[in-house]
Design an enzyme around this catalytic site. Sequence first.
Site, mmCIF file in Angstrom:
data_model
loop_
_atom_site.group_PDB
_atom_site.id
_atom_site.type_symbol
_atom_site.label_atom_id
_atom_site.label_comp_id
_atom_site.label_asym_id
_atom_site.label_seq_id
_atom_site.Cartn_x
_atom_site.Cartn_y
_atom_site.Cartn_z
ATOM 1 C CB ALA A 1 32.704 32.605 53.328
ATOM 2 N NE ARG B 1 40.393 36.607 51.064
ATOM 3 C CZ ARG B 1 40.220 37.454 50.032
ATOM 4 N NH1 ARG B 1 39.255 38.339 50.043
ATOM 5 N NH2 ARG B 1 41.020 37.410 48.984
ATOM 6 C CG ASN C 1 40.161 34.650 43.654
ATOM 7 O OD1 ASN C 1 40.079 33.877 42.693
ATOM 8 N ND2 ASN C 1 40.195 35.963 43.508
ATOM 9 N NE ARG C 2 45.273 36.674 46.855
ATOM 10 C CZ ARG C 2 44.119 37.276 46.627
ATOM 11 N NH1 ARG C 2 43.155 36.630 45.913
ATOM 12 N NH2 ARG C 2 43.881 38.505 47.046
ATOM 13 C CG HIS D 1 35.175 37.792 43.800
ATOM 14 N ND1 HIS D 1 36.030 37.316 44.768
ATOM 15 C CD2 HIS D 1 35.358 36.967 42.733
ATOM 16 C CE1 HIS D 1 36.696 36.281 44.305
ATOM 17 N NE2 HIS D 1 36.306 36.038 43.076
HETATM 18 N N1 LIG Z 1 36.693 39.901 46.348
HETATM 19 S S1 LIG Z 1 38.017 40.486 46.974
HETATM 20 O O1 LIG Z 1 37.675 41.680 47.720
HETATM 21 O O2 LIG Z 1 38.651 39.453 47.787
HETATM 22 N N2 LIG Z 1 39.040 40.911 45.790
HETATM 23 C C1 LIG Z 1 39.634 39.858 44.949
HETATM 24 C C2 LIG Z 1 40.424 40.529 43.810
HETATM 25 C C3 LIG Z 1 40.999 39.545 42.813
HETATM 26 C C4 LIG Z 1 40.278 39.234 41.657
HETATM 27 C C5 LIG Z 1 40.787 38.326 40.720
HETATM 28 C C6 LIG Z 1 42.024 37.703 40.940
HETATM 29 C C7 LIG Z 1 42.743 37.993 42.120
HETATM 30 C C8 LIG Z 1 42.232 38.902 43.054
HETATM 31 C C9 LIG Z 1 40.596 39.004 45.787
HETATM 32 O O3 LIG Z 1 40.542 37.754 45.641
HETATM 33 O O4 LIG Z 1 41.400 39.596 46.525
HETATM 34 ZN ZN LIG Z 2 36.123 38.014 46.697
#
Ligand SMILES: NS(=O)(=O)N[C@@H](Cc1ccccc1)C(=O)O
Ligand SMILES: [Zn+2]
Length: 309
Positions: A71, A128, A145-146, A198
């Site tokens: 976010a 986030r 993203n997890r 990102h």
């Molecule tokens: N955009 S960020 O600062 O959160 N960095 C990312 C880095 C990332 C990118 C791809 C797969 C796993 C992790 C994140 O999800 O932590």
């Molecule tokens: Zn990110």
Amino acid sequence: DINPRAHSYTKYNTWDTIQAWIASISSSNPELISRQVIGNTYEGRPMNVLKIGRKSSSTKPSIFMDCGIHAREWISTAFCQWFVKEALSTYGTDSEMTSLLNQMDVYVLPIFNIDGYDYTHKTNRMWRKTRSAQSGSSCIGADPNRNWNAGWCTTGASPNPCSDTFCGSAPESEIEVKNVADFIRRNKSSIKAYLTIHSYSQLLLFPYSYTFALAEHHNELMAVAKGASNVLRSLYGTEYTSGPGAATIYPAAGGSDDWAYDLGVKYSFTFELRDTGRYGFLLPESQIKPTCEETMLAVKYIASHVQKN
Ligand SMILES: NS(=O)(=O)N[C@@H](Cc1ccccc1)C(=O)O
Ligand SMILES: [Zn+2]
């Protein structure tokens, strides 16, 4: 007009402004752009995928790009809006873009985590995650993203709902992630590349993040990432680092790029846009234009490699 404030490509627009922009831009040129809602967010906001490319009766090979999965990473959401404007305005004059949109379609999800983005505008700029309630906890949201089914929650993620890297109660527990995963699964035979945008750190990452093991196509992905970083640097000298996620930033399981790659989308990349920490997630609006211009070069480089292979 639901929103008196005009849309600007060089401002961090609110969700209301972006929603109005999506409606108008997706009906601006029926030959080149259409829109489809792939589902709603947890709080009920429509997730719009824009399909950009010369209209064809048959299915064309495609690229899927999403922005705003996290976010607070506002420059990411600004970039997808910029990409859509650039694609429509340079088709017919820019040879690379014309060739790309004639041969392929580009699916753009301008804002993945709408609930979270709206929350950063109204309540907490540094939010986030998603905004879903988590049973057994008063803490809100999971890290989108997890939450993908790729080494889910094995490393670089937390099972604690109050953590900013909470992996969710199960893979695809977050409805936003499930909506996008379903779309990509439905279209996996035609999707040749997956780009997820990102910020920050100025990195061009590719699988894997869930393991230090090298991907089957490591050498080709590294070469493409380096070529894209070189052309990005050529505009304003912005330095990017290329490499597999685990070794280049940190090990982290459940990421969208790893999931897409293991599904069979060979060209899977994560961009971490400007900057390297001076402003971080709070990148000033004055840097939207240069950041988007240099990133366009990298995205077009990758797209042309995908076209040729
Ligand atoms: N955009 S960020 O600062 O959160 N960095 C990312 C880095 C990332 C990118 C791809 C797969 C796993 C992790 C994140 O999800 O932590
Ligand atoms: Zn990110």
